[in-house]
Write a protein that holds these residues in place. Structure first.
Motif, PDB file in Angstrom:
ATOM      1  N   GLY A 174      14.772  -6.875   2.404  1.00 29.28           N
ATOM      2  CA  GLY A 174      14.708  -5.716   3.461  1.00 29.28           C
ATOM      3  C   GLY A 174      15.392  -4.594   2.944  1.00 29.28           C
ATOM      4  N   ALA A 175      16.472  -4.346   2.063  1.00 30.39           N
ATOM      5  CA  ALA A 175      17.021  -3.279   1.638  1.00 30.39           C
ATOM      6  C   ALA A 175      16.284  -2.372   0.746  1.00 30.39           C
ATOM      7  CB  ALA A 175      18.156  -3.606   0.682  1.00 30.39           C
ATOM      8  N   ILE A 176      15.305  -2.655   0.214  1.00 27.94           N
ATOM      9  CA  ILE A 176      14.411  -1.782  -0.688  1.00 27.94           C
ATOM     10  C   ILE A 176      13.447  -0.837   0.427  1.00 27.94           C
ATOM     11  CG2 ILE A 176      12.419  -1.439  -2.211  1.00 27.94           C
ATOM     12  CD1 ILE A 176      13.625  -3.326  -4.017  1.00 27.94           C
ATOM     13  N   THR A 177      13.512   0.282   0.476  1.00 21.48           N
ATOM     14  CA  THR A 177      12.608   1.179   1.219  1.00 21.48           C
ATOM     15  C   THR A 177      11.500   1.752   0.430  1.00 21.48           C
ATOM     16  OG1 THR A 177      14.142   3.040   0.612  1.00 21.48           O
ATOM     17  CG2 THR A 177      14.613   1.969   2.698  1.00 21.48           C
ATOM     18  N   VAL A 178      10.525   1.570   1.139  1.00 23.17           N
ATOM     19  CA  VAL A 178       9.287   1.865   0.455  1.00 23.17           C
ATOM     20  C   VAL A 178       8.309   3.028   1.373  1.00 23.17           C
ATOM     21  CG1 VAL A 178       7.378   0.976  -1.122  1.00 23.17           C
ATOM     22  CG2 VAL A 178       8.791  -0.454   0.174  1.00 23.17           C
ATOM     23  N   ALA A 179       8.297   4.138   0.828  1.00 21.47           N
ATOM     24  CA  ALA A 179       7.399   5.140   1.425  1.00 21.47           C
ATOM     25  C   ALA A 179       5.895   4.860   1.401  1.00 21.47           C
ATOM     26  CB  ALA A 179       7.889   6.474   0.967  1.00 21.47           C
ATOM     27  N   GLY A 180       5.216   5.163   2.364  1.00 22.79           N
ATOM     28  CA  GLY A 180       3.914   5.204   2.353  1.00 22.79           C
ATOM     29  C   GLY A 180       3.223   6.159   3.577  1.00 22.79           C
ATOM     30  N   THR A 181       2.080   6.399   3.480  1.00 15.21           N
ATOM     31  CA  THR A 181       1.270   7.511   4.487  1.00 15.21           C
ATOM     32  C   THR A 181       1.085   6.658   5.831  1.00 15.21           C
ATOM     33  OG1 THR A 181       0.742   8.903   2.741  1.00 15.21           O
ATOM     34  CG2 THR A 181      -0.277   9.350   4.815  1.00 15.21           C
ATOM     35  N   GLY A 182       1.641   6.888   6.915  1.00 17.14           N
ATOM     36  CA  GLY A 182       0.868   6.266   8.200  1.00 17.14           C
ATOM     37  C   GLY A 182       1.338   4.683   8.465  1.00 17.14           C
ATOM     38  N   THR A 183       1.037   4.234   9.424  1.00 16.76           N
ATOM     39  CA  THR A 183       1.076   3.021   9.902  1.00 16.76           C
ATOM     40  C   THR A 183      -0.315   2.452  10.030  1.00 16.76           C
ATOM     41  OG1 THR A 183       3.199   3.558  11.230  1.00 16.76           O
ATOM     42  CG2 THR A 183       2.185   1.462  11.907  1.00 16.76           C
ATOM     43  N   ASN A 202      -1.796   2.401   2.667  1.00 16.26           N
ATOM     44  CA  ASN A 202      -0.556   2.104   1.924  1.00 16.26           C
ATOM     45  C   ASN A 202       0.167   0.941   2.673  1.00 16.26           C
ATOM     46  OD1 ASN A 202       0.070   5.584   1.716  1.00 16.26           O
ATOM     47  ND2 ASN A 202      -1.356   4.241   0.527  1.00 16.26           N
ATOM     48  N   HIS A 203      -0.049   0.945   4.014  1.00 13.71           N
ATOM     49  CA  HIS A 203       0.875  -0.201   4.960  1.00 13.71           C
ATOM     50  C   HIS A 203       0.051  -1.369   4.457  1.00 13.71           C
ATOM     51  CE1 HIS A 203       2.353  -1.068   8.938  1.00 13.71           C
ATOM     52  NE2 HIS A 203       3.309  -1.814   8.035  1.00 13.71           N
ATOM     53  N   VAL A 204      -1.033  -1.391   4.352  1.00 11.49           N
ATOM     54  CA  VAL A 204      -1.761  -2.737   4.072  1.00 11.49           C
ATOM     55  C   VAL A 204      -1.254  -3.177   2.694  1.00 11.49           C
ATOM     56  CG1 VAL A 204      -4.046  -3.829   3.347  1.00 11.49           C
ATOM     57  CG2 VAL A 204      -3.780  -2.477   5.276  1.00 11.49           C
ATOM     58  N   ALA A 205      -1.091  -2.458   1.548  1.00 11.83           N
ATOM     59  CA  ALA A 205      -0.662  -2.724   0.219  1.00 11.83           C
ATOM     60  C   ALA A 205       0.732  -3.284   0.412  1.00 11.83           C
ATOM     61  CB  ALA A 205      -0.675  -1.595  -0.666  1.00 11.83           C
ATOM     62  N   GLN A 206       1.641  -2.569   1.193  1.00 14.94           N
ATOM     63  CA  GLN A 206       2.820  -3.009   1.261  1.00 14.94           C
ATOM     64  C   GLN A 206       2.975  -4.500   1.869  1.00 14.94           C
ATOM     65  OE1 GLN A 206       4.867  -2.819   4.303  1.00 14.94           O
ATOM     66  NE2 GLN A 206       6.950  -3.483   3.478  1.00 14.94           N
ATOM     67  N   GLN A 207       2.338  -4.529   2.865  1.00 11.66           N
ATOM     68  CA  GLN A 207       2.243  -6.015   3.559  1.00 11.66           C
ATOM     69  C   GLN A 207       1.674  -7.015   2.619  1.00 11.66           C
ATOM     70  OE1 GLN A 207       3.466  -6.907   6.827  1.00 11.66           O
ATOM     71  NE2 GLN A 207       4.647  -4.913   6.761  1.00 11.66           N
ATOM     72  N   SER A 208       0.547  -6.744   2.056  1.00 12.69           N
ATOM     73  CA  SER A 208      -0.343  -7.841   1.161  1.00 12.69           C
ATOM     74  C   SER A 208       0.695  -8.180   0.105  1.00 12.69           C
ATOM     75  CB  SER A 208      -1.587  -7.298   0.800  1.00 12.69           C
ATOM     76  OG  SER A 208      -2.351  -6.553   1.718  1.00 12.69           O
ATOM     77  N   PHE A 209       1.192  -7.072  -0.807  1.00 10.21           N
ATOM     78  CA  PHE A 209       2.159  -7.418  -1.733  1.00 10.21           C
ATOM     79  C   PHE A 209       3.144  -8.318  -1.279  1.00 10.21           C
ATOM     80  CE2 PHE A 209       5.497  -6.726  -4.915  1.00 10.21           C
ATOM     81  CZ  PHE A 209       4.627  -7.102  -5.930  1.00 10.21           C
ATOM     82  N   ASP A 210       3.955  -7.850  -0.338  1.00 10.45           N
ATOM     83  CA  ASP A 210       5.223  -8.710   0.095  1.00 10.45           C
ATOM     84  C   ASP A 210       4.770 -10.105   0.461  1.00 10.45           C
ATOM     85  OD1 ASP A 210       6.382  -6.047  -0.432  1.00 10.45           O
ATOM     86  OD2 ASP A 210       7.280  -6.054   1.523  1.00 10.45           O
ATOM     87  N   GLN A 211       3.942 -10.103   1.152  1.00 12.10           N
ATOM     88  CA  GLN A 211       3.310 -11.465   1.453  1.00 12.10           C
ATOM     89  C   GLN A 211       3.132 -12.415   0.003  1.00 12.10           C
ATOM     90  OE1 GLN A 211      -0.449 -12.768   2.677  1.00 12.10           O
ATOM     91  NE2 GLN A 211       0.544 -13.767   4.486  1.00 12.10           N
TER      92      GLN A 211
END
Lengths: 157, 319, 497
Positions: B151-160, B164-173
C-alpha cells in the motif's frame, strides 16, 4: 417587489432568512445523499454541507435576533422581469423543436417587446425589426458556418 | 482568417442546400462530418481525429467538424449518443474499457448496448511507468518494493474505473501486491505528478512513454510483442504476468443510422487506417493500429462484454 | 538564435499575428466562446502553414482571446472567458458610473504589460520555473484553492455570512457529476445531462449575465452612464493610474506567470489570486469591488501573463500548462513536430521564432486592442435598450450552446441565472458563488489526492502541513485573513486623528 421597500430601515431581512432556510435544506439533502457515497467522494460534500448549515443557522439567528436592514430592494417593474424570464424559458424550450433560428427570432422579438417602454412608431418598428433580423441572422451565420457549431435545426433551417 | 472561412462557409451553404435535397438516406451526406470527441482537446482521441482528418478529406472531399463534449470520463457524451441525428452526418468517438465498465454502476445514463460501434481503429496498450531517476529500475523491483510495504507505493492514473484503474487493479491482483491508486483528471496532471515525485509510479499508455522519452522509464507494456518504439522494454507476459490489454478507440453512430451508411463509414475508416503515412504516424506516437470493422464487431463486443464483466467484479462494480 | 527570433518578423508571420490577435479578441469577447474554443476552432486553418507560423498564429489567437474576455466583463458584467471573472468585480461598476472607456484602456495596458512579463519569463526563466511547477503537488493545489476562496471574505458585499453561504453553494455546484476520486455519481438528480458536472462557463454566464438582463428590462433608464463624447481613449489618465500601480502590475504579472505555469491551474485562478493580493496590499481596500482601477490592472495583467507562463511547462516538459496549450501541442503533433521534454533542444528554431512571435503579438495587442475596445464600447453604447437586452440574451443562449453543442448546458445556465438573481435579491452576491464553482474541483481533488498519498505514506500531517511550498501558501492565507484585523488595530487610530 415595489420600490417602496427601501424606505423602512428596521424591517427584517426576510429574503435573507429564506435564503438561509434554503441553504439549510440543501445542506441536509447533501448530507443525506453523501451517506451512500464512498469515503473519498463523501468527505468534501459532508464538509461543505456542514459549513453551509452552520453559517445559515448563524445568519438566521442574527436576522431573527438583531433587527437588520433589508438589502436594497431593486426598483423597476416586477412584471417585466417575470415576462423576461418567461420569454427566456420559452426560447430555450422551443429550441429543440423549432430549431435555433425560428426560436431565436421569436425570442428576440418577444424580448424587444419586454424591454420597450414607449410605443413604437412605424419607422422605429421597421428599423428595429430589420436590426433584429440582421443580428439573429448574423450570429446564426457566424456560429453555424464560421465557427462550425451545429445549431439545432427546425422550422426555418 | 475568419473571413476566409466565412467565405467558404457561405459557398458551402448553397452547395449544401442543393446537395441536401438530392442525397438519399443511404449514403453519407455530402458535407463535413460532425465528429464528437468525449474528451478534452489535445488528448489521444483528439490527436487521432486530427491526424485522421486529412486522410478522410482526401478520400471523401469533406472534412470533420470536431466538437468536444466532455465530462464523466466520456459518459456525458455517450449518454446522449442516441439522441443525435441519424443521417450519418454525426458520429462520436468511443473508448474501451469505458463503455463496458461505466454502465455497470447503473448510473452512467447509458447501457453498453446503446453504443453502436462502426469501427475500432486503435489500441493504446497499458504501460507501467516510473520517472527516469526513480530507484525502481525494473518490474521485479516494483513488485518487490510493493511486497515490502503493502500500500505504500502510490500510483497515479486518469480517473476512477478507467483504463488506468483497470490496469492497476489487474496487475496488482496478478502479481499479488497492493498499491495505492491516486486518480487525476487528464494525462497531463498524472505526468506532472510523476515527474514532480508526488507519486512513485504511473499507469498510463505507451503514448506517454513516447511523449516523455528521456524523462521516464517504461517498466513493461501490456502487449503480445514489444512495441517498435520500445524495443528494450519487456512485455508483461515476458515477466510472467498475463496482461495484454489497453484502451481501444473507435467511432460509433446513433441508433437508427442506416446500415449502408455504417458500412460506408466503416470502409472509410479502414482505408484511413491503411494509409501508410497515417499508420506510421500512429506507430511513432506509441499507438497500435487496430482494424475491427462492421463484420467483426458483433463477436468482438460480445467477447469483451464477457471479459469486462470479470474485471467489473474485480473493481467491485458488480457484486 | 537571432535569425530564429527575426524569423517572427516576416510579413506573413506579422500578418498572422495581427489576424490572430483580432480573431482571438473578437471570439474571446463573446461570452461562452473561451480561449480554448478559439484555439480549437481555428487550429485546422493552421495545418497548411509552416509549424513556426502555425504556432505564432495560435499563440496570437490565444493571447487575443484571453484579452478579449475583458470587453464583455466590463461592458455587460459577463466574463467573455473564465479568465476575466475578476475583471467584472471592478470593470462593471466602472462602466455603470460612466468610466467604461477608462476601464477598457486600463485593461488593454494591463493585458499588454502582463503578456510581456509572461512572454519574457518564457524566454529567460522557463527551465527553472518548470522545475518549481513540478514541485507543486496535490496539497499545494489544495492550499492554492483555499487561498482563492479567502477572497469570499472581501467579495461578500456586507454580510460575511451570506458570502460564506454563497461560496458553499458554489462549491456544491462544483461537486455535481461523476467524482474523480471514487467514481461516485453525485447530485445529478438522475439526469444524464449532469453526469459531466455543471459546465463552469455555463454557470458563469448564467450567474453573471442573466441577472443583468433581468434588471436591464425592468427600468426605462440606460444600461450604463454615458460619457460625454470626445474623451478619446483617456490614455493619460490610464497611464497615470498605471504609473501609480507599477508595483501592482509587476506583482500581478508575476503571479499570473507562475500560476499559468502550474498545469492544473489557469487564467481564472491567476486573476483571482492577483486580485486578492492587490486588494490586501492596497491602501484603500474598501474601494475594491466598487470600481477600483487597480483591481482591473491586477486581474487583466495576471490573466495575460498566464499565456507566456502556460507555455513554460508546455515547451519545457511537454505537459500543457493550460487547456489551450494542450490543443497547440496537439496541433504540433499533427505538423509532425515531436513535442515533449526535448522540444526545446531539438526544435529550438521553431521555439525561438514562436517566442518572438508571442512578444510581437502581445505588443500588437496595444493598438489593436484599443481600437477594438473602442468599437465594442461604442456599439454597446449606441444600441438602444430594445435591441441590447435581446442581443445579450441571444448571446448568452448561443454562447452557452456553443461550449459543447449541448442544450442541457443552456438549461443549466438559465436555471442558475434565475436562481442567481433571486439569491442576489436576498443579498447573496454572485461573486462568491462563482468563486466556489471555479475553485471547487481543484480544491476537492487536491485535498483527496493529498489524503490518499499522505495515507499511503502514513504521514497525513506532514503531507498537509510539512511541505515548504504549502507552508508558504498557508502563511499568505493567514496574512490575508488576519491582515484586515491587524490593519485596523495598528493603523486606524493614527489615521483617525
Amino acid at each position: 417587489m415595489s420600490a417602496t421597500g427601501e424606505t423602512t430601515a428596521a424591517r427584517r431581512d426576510w429574503p435573507g432568512l429564506a435564503g438561509a432556510g434554503a441553504a439549510i435544506l440543501l445542506g441536509g439533502w447533501m448530507l443525506h445523499e453523501a451517506s451512500s457515497f464512498s469515503d473519498f467522494a463523501a468527505v468534501f460534500p459532508r464538509t461543505i454541507a456542514t459549513v453551509m448549515i452552520a453559517a445559515s443557522l448563524l445568519l438566521a439567528g442574527r436576522i431573527v435576533l438583531a433587527p437588520a436592514v433589508r438589502p436594497r430592494a431593486p426598483g423597476g417593474s416586477a412584471g417585466r422581469r417575470l415576462a423576461l424570464v418567461a420569454v427566456a424559458v420559452a426560447w430555450v424550450a422551443a429550441m429543440p423543436v423549432a430549431g435555433f433560428l425560428a426560436a431565436s427570432l421569436a425570442g428576440f422579438l418577444a424580448t424587444m417587446r419586454v424591454a420597450r417602454f414607449t410605443p413604437w412608431s412605424t419607422r422605429q418598428a421597421a428599423f428595429e425589426g430589420l436590426a433584429a433580423l440582421a443580428i439573429v441572422g448574423g450570429f446564426y451565420l457566424v456560429f453555424e458556418w464560421g465557427l462550425g457549431v451545429p445549431l439545432p435545426r427546425g422550422w426555418l433551417v | 482568417m475568419m473571413t476566409h472561412r466565412l467565405g467558404r462557409a457561405v459557398a458551402a451553404l448553397f452547395a449544401f442546400t442543393l446537395a441536401g435535397t438530392a442525397a438519399s438516406a443511404q449514403t453519407l451526406p455530402a458535407r463535413d462530418l460532425t465528429y464528437i470527441i468525449p474528451f478534452n482537446p489535445g488528448g489521444e482521441s483528439d490527436v487521432t481525429a486530427r491526424l485522421q482528418e486529412p486522410v478522410y478529406r482526401r478520400l471523401t472531399g469533406h472534412g470533420f467538424v470536431i466538437q468536444y463534449k466532455t465530462g464523466g470520463g466520456g459518459a456525458a457524451a455517450w449518454a446522449q449518443l442516441n439522441g443525435l441525428p441519424t443521417d450519418g452526418g454525426t458520429m462520436m468517438g468511443f473508448n474501451t474499457p469505458h463503455i463496458f465498465l461505466q454502465p455497470m454502476s447503473g448510473k452512467a445514463g447509458y447501457r453498453t448496448a446503446d453504443i453502436n460501434p462502426v469501427y475500432i481503429f486503435q489500441l493504446t496498450p497499458h504501460a507501467l511507468i516510473v520517472a527516469a531517476d526513480s530507484p525502481i529500475k525494473s518490474i521485479e523491483e516494483y513488485v518487490a518494493a510493493a511486497k515490502a510495504k503493502p500500500g505504500a507505493i502510490t500510483v497515479a492514473g486518469t480517473g476512477t474505473h478507467s483504463a488506468n484503474h483497470v490496469a492497476q487493479q489487474s496487475f496488482d491482483q496478478a502479481a499479488g501486491i497492493r498499491t495505492t491508486y491516486v486518480p487525476f483528471t487528464g494525462t497531463g496532471a498524472t505526468v506532472t505528478a510523476l515527474l514532480g515525485k508526488q507519486v512513485a509510479a504511473l499507469w498510463n499508455f505507451t503514448t506517454v512513454g513516447v511523449e516523455q522519452k528521456g524523462k521516464v522509464r517504461v517498466l513493461a507494456v501490456a502487449m503480445e510483442q514489444r512495441h517498435p518504439q520500445f524495443p528494450d522494454v519487456p512485455t508483461f507476459r515476458e515477466k510472467g504476468v498475463d496482461m495484454v490489454d489497453g484502451a481501444m478507440r473507435g467511432v460509433a453512430v446513433p441508433a437508427g443510422t442506416p446500415d449502408p451508411v455504417r458500412r460506408q463509414l466503416s470502409e472509410t475508416f479502414r482505408q484511413i487506417n491503411a494509409d501508410p503515412a497515417f499508420r506510421q504516424k500512429m506507430i511513432d506516437g506509441g499507438y497500435v493500429p487496430l482494424d475491427v470493422g462492421q463484420d467483426k464487431l458483433p463477436a468482438f463486443m460480445a467477447e469483451h462484454t464477457r471479459r469486462y464483466a470479470e474485471i467489473g467484479k474485480l473493481l467491485g462494480l458488480v457484486k | 538564435m537571432l535569425s530564429d527570433l527575426l524569423a517572427a518578423l516576416t510579413p506573413l508571420n506579422l500578418l498572422l499575428a495581427v489576424g490572430g490577435v483580432v480573431a482571438g479578441t473578437v471570439i474571446g469577447a463573446l461570452p461562452g466562446l473561451t480561449a480554448t474554443m478559439a484555439v480549437a476552432v481555428l487550429t485546422p486553418l493552421t495545418f497548411s502553414m509552416e509549424p513556426a507560423s502555425a504556432m505564432i498564429a495560435l499563440g496570437a489567437i490565444y493571447t487575443g482571446a484571453i484579452y478579449g474576455g475583458c470587453y464583455s466583463a466590463i461592458l455587460i458584467n459577463t466574463p467573455g472567458t473564465p479568465s476575466a471573472i475578476a475583471t467584472t468585480f471592478d470593470g462593471y461598476p466602472m462602466a455603470r458610473r460612466g468610466d467604461a472607456d477608462l476601464a477598457l484602456t486600463l485593461a488593454n495596458l494591463a493585458s499588454v504589460a502582463g503578456g510581456l512579463v509572461g512572454a519574457l519569463a518564457l524566454f529567460a526563466l522557463a527551465p527553472p520555473l518548470a522545475e518549481v511547477a513540478l514541485a507543486f503537488g496535490p496539497v499545494e493545489y489544495f492550499w492554492l484553492a483555499v487561498l482563492g476562496l479567502t477572497l469570499i471574505a472581501s467579495l461578500s458585499e456586507g454580510s460575511l455570512l451570506k458570502g460564506l453561504i454563497g461560496g458553499c453553494v458554489g462549491l456544491s455546484i462544483a461537486m455535481v457529476g461523476t467524482a474523480v476520486v471514487g467514481g461516485d455519481v453525485r447530485f445529478t438528480f438522475g439526469l444524464p445531462g449532469l453526469l459531466g458536472g455543471v459546465n463552469v462557463v455555463a454557470a458563469l454566464i448564467g450567474l453573471f449575465c442573466i441577472p443583468v438582463v433581468i434588471d436591464l428590462v425592468a427600468e426605462p433608464g440606460g444600461h450604463m452612464e454615458m460619457a460625454e463624447s470626445g474623451r478619446g481613449y483617456r490614455l493619460s489618465e490610464a497611464l497615470s493610474e498605471v504609473r501609480g500601480g507599477a508595483w501592482n502590475l509587476l506583482r500581478s504579472s508575476s503571479i499570473g506567470t507562475f500560476v499559468g505555469a502550474l498545469p492544473a491551474a489557469g487564467g481564472a485562478i491567476a486573476a483571482l489570486i492577483a486580485y486578492a493580493e492587490a486588494r490586501r496590499t492596497s491602501p484603500r481596500p474598501e474601494t475594491f469591488g466598487k470600481g477600483a482601477p487597480q483591481g482591473i490592472l491586477a486581474c487583466e495583467s495576471a490573466n495575460n501573463a498566464t499565456v507566456g507562463g502556460g507555455f513554460i511547462p508546455t515547451l519545457v516538459l511537454g505537459i500543457p500548462g493550460t487547456p489551450p496549450d494542450a490543443i497547440i501541442l496537439g496541433a504540433l503533433l499533427v505538423h509532425g513536430v515531436r513535442t515533449g521534454p526535448n522540444l526545446f533542444q531539438e526544435q529550438s528554431a521553431i521555439v525561438y521564432t514562436f517566442m518572438a512571435g508571442l512578444l510581437v503579438s502581445t505588443i500588437l495587442m496595444l493598438p489593436l486592442g484599443l481600437l477594438l475596445g473602442r468599437y465594442a464600447y461604442r456599439s454597446i453604447a449606441a444600441v438602444p435598450k430594445t435591441l441590447l437586452a435581446p442581443t445579450i440574451l441571444l448571446m448568452t443562449i448561443l454562447g452557452t450552446y456553443a461550449i459543447q453543442g449541448s442544450g442541457d448546458d443552456v438549461v443549466v445556465m438559465l436555471v442558475l441565472g434565475v436562481a442567481g438573481w433571486l439569491l442576489g435579491r436576498a443579498g447573496f452576491a454572485a461573486a462568491p458563488i462563482v468563486l466556489g464553482v471555479v475553485l471547487g474541483g481543484i480544491c476537492e481533488q487536491g485535498f483527496v489526492q493529498g489524503w490518499l498519498i499522505g495515507g499511503a505514506q502514513e504521514d497525513l500531517v506532514g503531507m498537509f502541513f510539512g511541505r515548504p511550498i504549502s507552508l508558504a501558501i498557508l502563511a499568505v492565507i493567514a496574512l490575508t485573513l488576519l491582515y484586515p484585523l491587524l490593519a485596523t488595530r495598528l493603523w486606524r487610530p493614527r489615521l483617525a486623528t
